[in-house]
Write a protein that holds these residues in place. Structure first.
Motif, short mmCIF file in Angstrom:
data_model
loop_
_atom_site.label_atom_id
_atom_site.label_comp_id
_atom_site.label_asym_id
_atom_site.label_seq_id
_atom_site.Cartn_x
_atom_site.Cartn_y
_atom_site.Cartn_z
N UNK A 126 5.64 6.08 -1.49
CA UNK A 126 4.87 7.06 -1.51
C UNK A 126 4.18 6.91 -2.98
N UNK A 127 2.83 7.51 -2.96
CA UNK A 127 2.29 7.66 -4.19
C UNK A 127 2.00 9.13 -4.39
N UNK A 170 0.72 -1.12 0.07
CA UNK A 170 0.03 0.06 0.10
C UNK A 170 0.81 1.38 0.12
N UNK A 171 0.90 2.28 -0.98
CA UNK A 171 1.38 3.40 -1.16
C UNK A 171 0.62 4.38 -0.50
N UNK A 172 1.25 5.17 0.39
CA UNK A 172 0.89 6.48 0.89
C UNK A 172 0.87 7.58 0.33
N UNK A 190 -6.90 13.60 0.79
CA UNK A 190 -6.60 12.06 0.80
C UNK A 190 -5.16 11.77 1.00
N UNK A 191 -4.40 13.00 1.20
CA UNK A 191 -2.87 13.04 1.15
C UNK A 191 -2.22 13.09 2.68
N UNK A 196 1.51 10.22 10.72
CA UNK A 196 0.24 10.97 10.64
C UNK A 196 -0.62 9.66 9.76
N UNK A 197 -0.24 9.03 8.81
CA UNK A 197 -0.71 7.98 8.16
C UNK A 197 -1.34 6.90 9.10
N UNK A 198 -0.29 6.46 9.94
CA UNK A 198 -0.60 5.24 10.76
C UNK A 198 -1.52 5.70 11.96
N UNK A 199 -1.54 6.92 12.23
CA UNK A 199 -2.35 7.68 13.30
C UNK A 199 -3.68 7.44 12.85
N UNK A 200 -4.13 7.40 11.53
CA UNK A 200 -5.23 7.24 10.90
C UNK A 200 -5.81 5.70 10.89
#
Length: 169
Positions: A33-34, A1-3, A58-59, A164-168
């Motif tokens: 990353x995407x 999964x790309x962030x 969404x970023x 930030x990504x993994x906090x969501x």
């Protein structure tokens, strides 16, 4: 999964600038990353700024690439004020979209990674405007300078993006 991360860069770049942009995008992809951006084909008829905000939501981070897009060879700065000044050397300007997109993503509290070509100043490209360090744009020739330096810059930024990504999650 790309962030997903937002990449703010002008649509039209000279060959040297395009090499640098592609190099940074490739590095982002290597880090998982995407890269996302508003392209000319994405422009809605009425409100492209709204579309930037939709993509930005969404970023989880943003890379701002301050490439020269306009050069003024002469002019007057701050006309009619006590700070009025006639330009004694060329003044370089980035895309105004860099400022708008950076502002949207900063307002969304996304980690910013900012690069600027030599001579680009103002707004988001001024040192000390945000809590973000403004980096010099990498050279189009990867053999120039420290090849690991760019990776290290992205490595430090990506920690904040992943947090930030993994906090969501």
């Amino acid at each position: 999964m790309q962030i997903p991360v937002f990449v703010s860069a002008p649509t039209h770049l000279n060959p040297s600038q395009e090499i640098v942009r592609a190099r940074i995008v490739t590095l982002l992809e290597e880090f998982g990353f995407e890269p996302r951006a508003l392209s000319r084909t994405d422009y809605p008829l009425d409100y492209p700024l709204r579309e930037v905000a939709v993509i930005a939501r969404s970023c989880f981070g943003a890379v701002i690439l301050g490439f020269e897009q306009f050069r003024s060879l002469n002019g007057v700065s701050k006309l009619g004020t006590s700070m009025e000044q006639t330009l004694s050397e060329p003044r370089l300007f980035p895309s105004p979209w860099n400022q708008l997109e950076a502002g949207i993503l900063f307002g969304m509290r996304r980690p910013l990674l900012i690069f600027r070509e030599d001579g680009i100043t103002g707004g988001i490209f001024d040192v000390g405007v945000t809590d973000v360090f403004v980096h010099r744009m990498p050279d189009s020739d990867p053999s120039m300078g420290d090849p690991q330096e760019l990776r290290n810059v992205v490595l430090r930024w990506q920690v904040r993006v992943r947090n930030l990504y993994y906090a969501f999650d």
